[in-house]
Motif scaffolding. Structure first.
Motif, PDB file in Angstrom:
ATOM      1  N   LYS A  37       0.826  -1.209   0.000  1.00 42.51           N
ATOM      2  CA  LYS A  37       0.000   0.000   0.000  1.00 42.51           C
ATOM      3  C   LYS A  37       0.860   1.259   0.000  1.00 42.51           C
ATOM      4  CE  LYS A  37      -4.232  -1.860   2.044  1.00 42.51           C
ATOM      5  NZ  LYS A  37      -5.174  -1.803   3.195  1.00 42.51           N
ATOM      6  N   GLU A  38       2.033   1.204   0.642  1.00 42.55           N
ATOM      7  CA  GLU A  38       2.934   2.358   0.630  1.00 42.55           C
ATOM      8  C   GLU A  38       3.403   2.660  -0.787  1.00 42.55           C
ATOM      9  OE1 GLU A  38       7.183   3.935   2.538  1.00 42.55           O
ATOM     10  OE2 GLU A  38       6.471   1.896   2.941  1.00 42.55           O
ATOM     11  N   ILE A  39       3.763   1.614  -1.528  1.00 46.81           N
ATOM     12  CA  ILE A  39       4.183   1.789  -2.920  1.00 46.81           C
ATOM     13  C   ILE A  39       3.023   2.329  -3.753  1.00 46.81           C
ATOM     14  CG2 ILE A  39       4.979   0.611  -5.004  1.00 46.81           C
ATOM     15  CD1 ILE A  39       6.446  -1.376  -3.168  1.00 46.81           C
ATOM     16  N   VAL A  40       1.836   1.748  -3.561  1.00 44.41           N
ATOM     17  CA  VAL A  40       0.654   2.173  -4.323  1.00 44.41           C
ATOM     18  C   VAL A  40       0.345   3.646  -4.078  1.00 44.41           C
ATOM     19  CG1 VAL A  40      -1.849   1.893  -4.546  1.00 44.41           C
ATOM     20  CG2 VAL A  40      -0.367  -0.121  -4.489  1.00 44.41           C
ATOM     21  N   ARG A  41       0.407   4.073  -2.823  1.00 42.79           N
ATOM     22  CA  ARG A  41       0.131   5.481  -2.511  1.00 42.79           C
ATOM     23  C   ARG A  41       1.099   6.406  -3.243  1.00 42.79           C
ATOM     24  NH1 ARG A  41      -0.925   3.571   2.785  1.00 42.79           N
ATOM     25  NH2 ARG A  41       1.235   3.968   3.390  1.00 42.79           N
ATOM     26  N   TRP A  42       2.343   5.970  -3.359  1.00 46.93           N
ATOM     27  CA  TRP A  42       3.354   6.810  -3.991  1.00 46.93           C
ATOM     28  C   TRP A  42       3.189   6.857  -5.504  1.00 46.93           C
ATOM     29  CZ3 TRP A  42       7.930   7.907  -6.628  1.00 46.93           C
ATOM     30  CH2 TRP A  42       8.674   8.982  -6.115  1.00 46.93           C
ATOM     31  N   THR A  43       2.511   5.850  -6.066  1.00 43.21           N
ATOM     32  CA  THR A  43       2.323   5.797  -7.526  1.00 43.21           C
ATOM     33  C   THR A  43       1.091   6.568  -7.986  1.00 43.21           C
ATOM     34  OG1 THR A  43       0.952   3.768  -7.513  1.00 43.21           O
ATOM     35  CG2 THR A  43       3.351   3.483  -7.583  1.00 43.21           C
ATOM     36  N   GLU A  44       0.255   7.004  -7.058  1.00 47.68           N
ATOM     37  CA  GLU A  44      -1.045   7.564  -7.438  1.00 47.68           C
ATOM     38  C   GLU A  44      -0.949   8.761  -8.375  1.00 47.68           C
ATOM     39  OE1 GLU A  44      -3.044   8.317  -3.783  1.00 47.68           O
ATOM     40  OE2 GLU A  44      -3.645   6.224  -3.480  1.00 47.68           O
ATOM     41  N   HIS A  45       0.111   9.537  -8.267  1.00 47.17           N
ATOM     42  CA  HIS A  45       0.224  10.741  -9.097  1.00 47.17           C
ATOM     43  C   HIS A  45       1.305  10.615 -10.171  1.00 47.17           C
ATOM     44  CE1 HIS A  45      -2.547  12.650  -6.374  1.00 47.17           C
ATOM     45  NE2 HIS A  45      -1.768  12.370  -5.348  1.00 47.17           N
ATOM     46  N   LEU A  46       1.821   9.414 -10.353  1.00 49.40           N
ATOM     47  CA  LEU A  46       2.839   9.211 -11.381  1.00 49.40           C
ATOM     48  C   LEU A  46       2.195   8.978 -12.735  1.00 49.40           C
ATOM     49  CD1 LEU A  46       5.468   6.866  -9.643  1.00 49.40           C
ATOM     50  CD2 LEU A  46       5.567   9.345  -9.935  1.00 49.40           C
ATOM     51  N   ARG A  47       2.924   9.305 -13.793  1.00 46.90           N
ATOM     52  CA  ARG A  47       2.493   9.038 -15.158  1.00 46.90           C
ATOM     53  C   ARG A  47       3.273   7.830 -15.682  1.00 46.90           C
ATOM     54  NH1 ARG A  47      -0.439  12.260 -13.186  1.00 46.90           N
ATOM     55  NH2 ARG A  47      -1.060  14.304 -14.011  1.00 46.90           N
ATOM     56  N   PRO A  48       2.739   7.143 -16.691  1.00 49.05           N
ATOM     57  CA  PRO A  48       3.399   5.919 -17.174  1.00 49.05           C
ATOM     58  C   PRO A  48       4.569   6.202 -18.121  1.00 49.05           C
ATOM     59  CG  PRO A  48       1.414   6.295 -18.430  1.00 49.05           C
ATOM     60  CD  PRO A  48       1.454   7.365 -17.368  1.00 49.05           C
ATOM     61  N   THR A  49       5.556   6.943 -17.642  1.00 47.86           N
ATOM     62  CA  THR A  49       6.717   7.275 -18.465  1.00 47.86           C
ATOM     63  C   THR A  49       7.976   6.664 -17.871  1.00 47.86           C
ATOM     64  OG1 THR A  49       7.186   9.312 -17.236  1.00 47.86           O
ATOM     65  CG2 THR A  49       5.664   9.474 -19.107  1.00 47.86           C
ATOM     66  N   ARG A  50       9.006   6.540 -18.687  1.00 46.94           N
ATOM     67  CA  ARG A  50      10.268   5.965 -18.215  1.00 46.94           C
ATOM     68  C   ARG A  50      10.856   6.814 -17.080  1.00 46.94           C
ATOM     69  NH1 ARG A  50       9.365   1.208 -20.725  1.00 46.94           N
ATOM     70  NH2 ARG A  50       8.595   1.627 -22.824  1.00 46.94           N
ATOM     71  N   GLN A  51      10.705   8.130 -17.159  1.00 41.70           N
ATOM     72  CA  GLN A  51      11.249   9.005 -16.131  1.00 41.70           C
ATOM     73  C   GLN A  51      10.575   8.756 -14.777  1.00 41.70           C
ATOM     74  OE1 GLN A  51      10.024   9.991 -19.072  1.00 41.70           O
ATOM     75  NE2 GLN A  51      11.890  10.614 -20.174  1.00 41.70           N
ATOM     76  N   CYS A  52       9.271   8.535 -14.796  1.00 43.29           N
ATOM     77  CA  CYS A  52       8.546   8.265 -13.552  1.00 43.29           C
ATOM     78  C   CYS A  52       8.992   6.948 -12.926  1.00 43.29           C
ATOM     79  CB  CYS A  52       7.043   8.248 -13.817  1.00 43.29           C
ATOM     80  SG  CYS A  52       6.349   9.890 -14.109  1.00 43.29           S
ATOM     81  N   HIS A  58      13.606  -2.565  -3.654  1.00 41.64           N
ATOM     82  CA  HIS A  58      12.719  -3.403  -4.461  1.00 41.64           C
ATOM     83  C   HIS A  58      13.213  -3.409  -5.904  1.00 41.64           C
ATOM     84  CE1 HIS A  58      10.127  -3.663  -1.052  1.00 41.64           C
ATOM     85  NE2 HIS A  58       9.792  -2.373  -1.083  1.00 41.64           N
ATOM     86  N   SER A  59      13.045  -4.530  -6.573  1.00 38.57           N
ATOM     87  CA  SER A  59      13.538  -4.639  -7.945  1.00 38.57           C
ATOM     88  C   SER A  59      12.730  -3.755  -8.885  1.00 38.57           C
ATOM     89  CB  SER A  59      13.467  -6.093  -8.424  1.00 38.57           C
ATOM     90  OG  SER A  59      12.135  -6.463  -8.715  1.00 38.57           O
ATOM     91  N   GLN A  60      13.382  -3.329  -9.951  1.00 39.10           N
ATOM     92  CA  GLN A  60      12.721  -2.512 -10.971  1.00 39.10           C
ATOM     93  C   GLN A  60      11.532  -3.258 -11.556  1.00 39.10           C
ATOM     94  OE1 GLN A  60      13.988   0.574 -12.113  1.00 39.10           O
ATOM     95  NE2 GLN A  60      12.550   0.915 -13.790  1.00 39.10           N
ATOM     96  N   SER A  61      11.681  -4.551 -11.775  1.00 39.42           N
ATOM     97  CA  SER A  61      10.603  -5.345 -12.379  1.00 39.42           C
ATOM     98  C   SER A  61       9.382  -5.402 -11.471  1.00 39.42           C
ATOM     99  CB  SER A  61      11.104  -6.762 -12.680  1.00 39.42           C
ATOM    100  OG  SER A  61      12.145  -6.736 -13.628  1.00 39.42           O
ATOM    101  N   THR A  62       9.612  -5.576 -10.156  1.00 35.63           N
ATOM    102  CA  THR A  62       8.508  -5.617  -9.204  1.00 35.63           C
ATOM    103  C   THR A  62       7.786  -4.278  -9.165  1.00 35.63           C
ATOM    104  OG1 THR A  62       9.531  -7.318  -7.816  1.00 35.63           O
ATOM    105  CG2 THR A  62       7.904  -5.893  -6.763  1.00 35.63           C
ATOM    106  N   LEU A  63       8.537  -3.192  -9.088  1.00 37.81           N
ATOM    107  CA  LEU A  63       7.936  -1.860  -9.033  1.00 37.81           C
ATOM    108  C   LEU A  63       7.161  -1.536 -10.311  1.00 37.81           C
ATOM    109  CD1 LEU A  63      10.907   0.095  -7.404  1.00 37.81           C
ATOM    110  CD2 LEU A  63       8.745  -0.551  -6.315  1.00 37.81           C
ATOM    111  N   LEU A  64       7.723  -1.902 -11.457  1.00 41.19           N
ATOM    112  CA  LEU A  64       7.040  -1.650 -12.722  1.00 41.19           C
ATOM    113  C   LEU A  64       5.747  -2.444 -12.805  1.00 41.19           C
ATOM    114  CD1 LEU A  64       6.767  -0.495 -15.543  1.00 41.19           C
ATOM    115  CD2 LEU A  64       8.342  -2.262 -16.374  1.00 41.19           C
ATOM    116  N   SER A  65       5.778  -3.698 -12.348  1.00 44.46           N
ATOM    117  CA  SER A  65       4.582  -4.528 -12.388  1.00 44.46           C
ATOM    118  C   SER A  65       3.491  -3.954 -11.491  1.00 44.46           C
ATOM    119  CB  SER A  65       4.914  -5.962 -11.966  1.00 44.46           C
ATOM    120  OG  SER A  65       3.785  -6.803 -12.116  1.00 44.46           O
TER     121      SER A  65
END
Length: 290
Positions: A9-24, A35-42
């Motif tokens: 839920k902590e990760i999800v809260r932090w993603t709420e305002h992100l856009r689906p770009t490589r920079q984000c 946490h691994s890049q693959s896990t976070l991206l998924s």
């Protein structure tokens, strides 16, 4: 990687305002370096898709589409080398690849005098050089390569990653000299809706019997796992007995609560597999194909 629901839920809260770009995605990795890049991206991809489903209808209203299109035409004319569509997509909080699809569809309506076929639309999204307008082609390309959740490039990558992990699973089974049938073999035998692997001789993993293994190259969150349980895993259990699901990019640890009912979750290939005696267990397929 097993995450507690609180960590997830902590990760999800932090993603709420992100856009689906490589920079984000780089920002997300910097925020959660353990946490691994693959896990976070998924995780981000799953959450962004939920967000998109909630808001997509407003982007498809005819007047909204027309406003997006007219703005694109105006800004592309004034700044022909600028990433107009990418900026517009980020501004209105829409996936760049989905924005590209909307604008290309509207463009083709003008060219063809009616609704374009999905075949033509999809082929141009996959290969922007087919678009008869160079500025629009460049904008479509920029949207495609900068979107980490939607679009033909993402679909291709996801398919390749899924195949890669299925090959990894088969290789691990062969290393252990475990006899199995894969999905292609099962379909050739007349089965449909099968797990990735059926073990011809069942095994025990952490004291639990396993007849089949399903490979998921994604993170297991509440929504996706519940969907898989209802649409896949329980039907596998009914037909083939208890099994193992590998979420290669991790899952919410609290979801691994069906072990006693016959569904075991892991985030990697188990190291403690014990082969059961063939004479004591059903080593072949529990049923003939219907």
């Amino acid at each position: 990687m097993r995450l507690s629901r609180a960590e997830y839920k902590e990760i999800v809260r932090w993603t709420e305002h992100l856009r689906p770009t490589r920079q984000c995605m780089k920002m997300l990795k910097d925020r959660f370096p353990n946490h691994s890049q693959s896990t976070l991206l998924s995780i981000f991809s799953l959450e962004y898709q939920k967000r998109t489903k909630r808001t997509m209808s407003r982007h498809h209203a005819p007047d909204v589409i027309e406003s997006y299109y007219q703005r694109y035409l105006s800004e592309a004319k004034a700044h022909p080398t600028a990433p107009v569509l990418l900026v517009l997509a980020n501004e209105v909080d829409l996936s760049p690849a989905l924005m590209a699809r909307i604008i290309l569809d509207r463009f083709l309506q003008d060219i063809e005098g009616g609704m374009p076929s999905k075949t033509v639309l999809n082929s141009m999204l996959k290969e922007p050089s087919l678009i008869p307008d160079q500025i629009l082609a460049n904008n479509i390309y920029q949207c495609t390569i900068n979107d980490c959740c939607y679009g033909p490039l993402v679909d291709c990558i996801k398919h390749a990653i899924g195949q890669e992990h299925e090959v990894l699973l088969r290789d691990k089974l062969k290393e252990r000299s475990l006899s199995f049938l894969d999905e292609n073999q099962l379909r050739a035998m007349g089965y449909d809706k099968t797990p990735d692997i059926i073990l011809e001789v069942p095994v025990a993993v952490e004291g639990h019997i396993v007849h089949w293994i399903e490979s998921k190259a994604s993170f297991g969150d509440d929504h996706s796992h519940r969907t898989y349980l209802n649409e896949q895993f329980w039907s596998y259990w009914n037909r083939f007995g208890p099994g193992l699901v590998i979420y290669w990019y991790g899952f919410i640890g609290e979801l691994d609560c069906q072990r006693d009912r016959g569904i075991l979750l892991k985030d990697c290939f188990p190291a403690d597999i014990v082969t059961l005696c063939h004479a004591a267990q059903l080593g072949r397929l529990p049923q003939d194909p219907e």
